[in-house]
Design a protein around this motif. Structure first.
Motif, PDB file in Angstrom:
ATOM      1  N   PHE A 121       4.445  35.920 -68.648  1.00  8.42           N
ATOM      2  CA  PHE A 121       4.694  34.937 -67.795  1.00  8.42           C
ATOM      3  C   PHE A 121       3.430  34.217 -67.263  1.00  8.42           C
ATOM      4  O   PHE A 121       3.772  33.269 -66.920  1.00  8.42           O
ATOM      5  N   ALA A 122       2.513  34.960 -67.186  1.00  4.17           N
ATOM      6  CA  ALA A 122       1.168  34.199 -66.805  1.00  4.17           C
ATOM      7  C   ALA A 122       0.776  33.104 -67.690  1.00  4.17           C
ATOM      8  O   ALA A 122       0.285  31.951 -67.093  1.00  4.17           O
ATOM      9  N   ASN A 123       0.994  33.235 -69.107  1.00  2.00           N
ATOM     10  CA  ASN A 123       0.909  32.193 -69.860  1.00  2.00           C
ATOM     11  C   ASN A 123       1.443  30.932 -69.779  1.00  2.00           C
ATOM     12  O   ASN A 123       1.189  29.723 -69.978  1.00  2.00           O
ATOM     13  N   PHE A 124       2.916  31.046 -68.904  1.00  2.00           N
ATOM     14  CA  PHE A 124       3.650  29.841 -68.263  1.00  2.00           C
ATOM     15  C   PHE A 124       3.317  29.550 -67.236  1.00  2.00           C
ATOM     16  O   PHE A 124       4.366  28.719 -66.332  1.00  2.00           O
ATOM     17  N   GLY A 125       2.317  30.057 -66.490  1.00  2.15           N
ATOM     18  CA  GLY A 125       2.106  29.746 -65.097  1.00  2.15           C
ATOM     19  C   GLY A 125       2.648  30.467 -64.153  1.00  2.15           C
ATOM     20  O   GLY A 125       3.077  29.835 -62.836  1.00  2.15           O
ATOM     21  N   ILE A 126       3.767  31.578 -64.319  1.00  2.00           N
ATOM     22  CA  ILE A 126       4.470  32.137 -63.610  1.00  2.00           C
ATOM     23  C   ILE A 126       3.732  33.344 -63.209  1.00  2.00           C
ATOM     24  O   ILE A 126       3.474  34.521 -64.034  1.00  2.00           O
ATOM     25  N   HIS A 127       3.746  33.883 -61.639  1.00  2.00           N
ATOM     26  CA  HIS A 127       3.009  35.051 -61.385  1.00  2.00           C
ATOM     27  C   HIS A 127       4.080  35.753 -60.730  1.00  2.00           C
ATOM     28  O   HIS A 127       4.715  35.384 -59.670  1.00  2.00           O
ATOM     29  N   LEU A 128       4.234  36.816 -61.264  1.00  2.00           N
ATOM     30  CA  LEU A 128       5.321  37.863 -61.021  1.00  2.00           C
ATOM     31  C   LEU A 128       4.835  38.669 -59.589  1.00  2.00           C
ATOM     32  O   LEU A 128       3.668  38.946 -59.406  1.00  2.00           O
ATOM     33  N   PRO A 129       5.766  39.112 -58.861  1.00  2.00           N
ATOM     34  CA  PRO A 129       5.570  39.817 -57.919  1.00  2.00           C
ATOM     35  C   PRO A 129       4.724  41.386 -58.211  1.00  2.00           C
ATOM     36  O   PRO A 129       5.247  41.664 -59.436  1.00  2.00           O
ATOM     37  N   THR A 130       3.870  41.950 -57.413  1.00  2.00           N
ATOM     38  CA  THR A 130       3.161  42.967 -57.773  1.00  2.00           C
ATOM     39  C   THR A 130       4.215  44.269 -57.923  1.00  2.00           C
ATOM     40  O   THR A 130       5.182  44.171 -57.229  1.00  2.00           O
ATOM     41  N   ILE A 131       3.869  45.091 -58.915  1.00  2.00           N
ATOM     42  CA  ILE A 131       4.680  46.190 -59.007  1.00  2.00           C
ATOM     43  C   ILE A 131       4.133  47.420 -58.174  1.00  2.00           C
ATOM     44  O   ILE A 131       4.883  48.536 -58.294  1.00  2.00           O
ATOM     45  N   TYR A 132       2.997  47.227 -57.534  1.00  2.00           N
ATOM     46  CA  TYR A 132       2.438  48.419 -56.781  1.00  2.00           C
ATOM     47  C   TYR A 132       3.105  48.345 -55.370  1.00  2.00           C
ATOM     48  O   TYR A 132       3.550  47.251 -54.783  1.00  2.00           O
ATOM     49  N   GLY A 133       2.943  49.601 -54.684  1.00  2.00           N
ATOM     50  CA  GLY A 133       3.468  49.658 -53.302  1.00  2.00           C
ATOM     51  C   GLY A 133       4.977  49.996 -53.462  1.00  2.00           C
ATOM     52  O   GLY A 133       5.499  50.623 -54.303  1.00  2.00           O
ATOM     53  N   TRP A 134       5.555  49.531 -52.335  1.00  2.00           N
ATOM     54  CA  TRP A 134       7.125  50.014 -51.920  1.00  2.00           C
ATOM     55  C   TRP A 134       7.999  49.593 -53.090  1.00  2.00           C
ATOM     56  O   TRP A 134       8.874  50.109 -53.437  1.00  2.00           O
ATOM     57  N   THR A 135       7.795  48.464 -53.413  1.00  2.00           N
ATOM     58  CA  THR A 135       8.622  47.724 -54.367  1.00  2.00           C
ATOM     59  C   THR A 135       8.889  48.604 -55.974  1.00  2.00           C
ATOM     60  O   THR A 135       9.600  48.928 -56.436  1.00  2.00           O
TER      61      THR A 135
END
Length: 570
Positions: A153-167
């Motif tokens: 996704f980063a290659n297309f300029g899309i930054h996903l929400p972090t997998i760390y923490g509560w989520t």
């Protein structure tokens, strides 16, 4: 004096004294000795350690004076109390999401003619049987800061929400534990009486309204039992929040950090936190029982519901939905196995495939593999013997004593592994019971925590064995003890071994208690996976996780063979 003479008989002569000896011999038969020894073992291995834990929670650090400061600090200081709120937050969210996924999936797979039902069941069971921390590790590989999906996704300029923490914790718990809901509800839906739903339809109630007012209320005890399992297992899990939680701390992680702190652990505070977790677990269990006790849920179940035929389009959609969920849940095993064959350069994966991770594991971590299978095998043998004997007295020798015995044996079922580990360390860290640092304390922890699986499967099959078989053998002159080992134990064997295999699967994957109790010489595969992930040695961690996954698959196949192809049910 002559009238008193008959009462002054020689006490060594035959008479009332000899009858008393006979009664003593009668009362101390084999099964009564089993009950007594079982209570003695539980007092030593369960009651004494938990009493020591509670006692330690009231001691002041350094002085060992009696104090309530540990509990006051827990309530007063946000650092401690926030972890309780965090634990309830992730557990409640995971329970809700697991129910939202598992309930419709169970209904569709049991009531409609979708394709591949057996395969879906196998995939769901496999996703449940692997340890949660492997799921956390898999999602780090996929959606972590350098994860495969994150990079795409980063290659297309899309930054996903972090997998760390509560989520991340809620995501892992939901996908890991929804099988509890699915398996519990699937079994209940197969045994409901079709006439109840037909009566509702005749009165003009159908579709979603029928489900919400008739079908689901009927199986509410089962739904709540599955939800309870999700909540309790989430509350007890240590590995997932430790790996993926980062700054989001929950109670089991805080217990571990307090007890194992490098700057001097606070065993008294860790004990108080452990007591809090136990009280939370028991409170949730009591609330569930009170909710269920308010209504009656009995039905005849004389007419099981028929599987309904769907049109082609709906059948495809329903099948895709069930397979989609099962595939996402099982993705953790697939990711781990594929990753184990990818070349690594330190902590970084590079292009190409190789067996280097497996070679490194066999060279550097072979002791962990040996320990895992050796300790688990010894624990399973002990569980089989104890399970055979105790299940028999629970079912065939019913009394207040055996009811108490059954309750004590099931108590560890709701206790987190980390808490059990601390409990055993607190109790057996001094003479005359110096077990800390030995393989014996790990085996003891496995037996205590996993014995309920074997006991439950053993009692279930024993209820199906007609007592007249044993009575006929005894009437033919075979002693009761010999009858048990020659006839009853043989008939019980499939159920006992099925439960033992489930215990085996959960034992080889056990992390929570092992991480507290292990030493360099007694480290297991699960501990090695955890430490390798912490060190960013992802290749070796994946290889070790793959070994556990393959062992789990083989164990499930053996279970299906012993259970006559019935599969794992709740």
């Amino acid at each position: 004096m002559s009238e008193l003479q008959p009462r002054l008989k020689n006490p060594f002569s035959k008479g009332p004294v000899s009858n008393k000896k006979f009664n003593i011999r009668k009362h101390f038969n084999f099964w009564n000795m089993v009950i007594l020894l079982s209570f003695a073992g539980l007092l030593l291995a369960l009651v004494y350690p938990f009493s020591s834990l509670i006692f330690r929670s009231f001691l002041e650090r350094g002085t060992n004076n009696f104090t309530l400061s540990n509990y006051k600090d827990f309530v007063r200081l946000p650092y401690y109390f926030s972890t309780l709120k965090n634990s309830f937050s992730v557990c409640i969210a995971a329970t809700i999401f697991a129910t939202i996924i598992g309930l419709p999936m169970a209904y569709i797979s049991t009531r409609y003619n979708i394709w591949g039902k057996k395969l879906i069941n196998i995939m769901v069971i496999l996703s449940l049987m692997s340890p949660p921390f492997i799921g956390a590790y898999s999602w780090i590989l996929l959606l972590g800061r350098n994860g495969f999906i994150t990079k795409i996704f980063a290659n297309f300029g899309i930054h996903l929400p972090t997998i760390y923490g509560w989520t991340g914790i809620v995501l892992v718990f939901t996908l890991k534990f929804f099988p509890y809901i699915y398996l519990y509800v699937s079994g209940a839906l197969k045994s409901t009486d079709a006439s109840l739903e037909e009566a509702a339809e005749n009165l003009g109630t159908s579709g979603i309204k029928k489900l919400m007012t008739v079908t689901f209320p009927l199986i509410l005890p089962t739904i709540s039992a599955g939800a309870l399992m999700v909540f309790m297992t989430s509350l007890a899990d240590f590995g997932t929040p430790m790996l993926i939680g980062e700054g989001y701390k929950v109670l089991p992680v805080l217990v571990y950090e307090e007890f194992m702190s490098e700057i001097g652990g606070n065993a008294a505070m860790a004990s108080a936190l452990s007591v809090v977790i136990i009280l939370c677990s028991l409170s949730v269990l009591m609330i569930q029982k009170l909710i269920i006790a308010k209504k009656s849920y009995t039905m005849s179940a004389l007419r099981p519901p028929q599987v309904k035929e769907l049109s082609l389009g709906k059948r495809i959609a329903a099948t895709v939905f069930c397979f989609g969920i099962a595939t996402i849940a099982m993705a953790q095993q697939v990711v781990v196995i594929i990753t184990s064959f990818i070349k690594t350069s330190g902590p970084i994966f590079v292009k190409g495939f190789s067996l280097d991770s497996y070679r490194l594991v066999m060279h550097r971590l072979s002791r962990n593999i040996t320990n895992t299978f050796l300790f688990s095998t010894i624990a399973i043998v002990i569980m089989i013997v104890i399970g055979l004997l105790i299940s028999y007295v629970i079912v065939r020798k019913k009394s207040k004593a055996t009811e108490l015995l059954d309750l004590l044996i099931m108590f560890p079922y709701v206790i987190p592994g980390a808490v059990l580990g601390i409990t055993l360390l607190v109790a057996f860290n001094k003479k005359p019971f110096m077990l800390s640092g030995t393989a014996g304390i790990l085996i003891l922890a496995y037996v205590i925590r996993k014995l309920p699986y074997t006991i439950r499967s053993s009692t279930a099959i024993l209820y199906q064995i007609d007592p007249s078989i044993e009575e006929a053998s005894i009437n033919l002159g075979v002693p009761p003890m010999k009858t048990f080992f020659k006839i009853t134990a043989v008939l019980m064997a499939p159920g006992v071994f099925s439960g033992a295999i489930l215990s085996w699967i959960t034992t080889i994957n056990e992390l929570s208690s092992s991480i507290i109790l292990y030493t360099g010489k007694t480290s297991t595969i699960s501990v090695a996976i955890y430490t390798e992930v912490i060190r960013a040695s992802f290749g070796t961690a994946a290889a070790l996780a793959s070994i556990l996954t393959v062992t789990t698959v083989i164990s499930i196949l053996i279970f299906n063979k012993l259970s006559g192809g019935q599969g794992i049910s709740m």
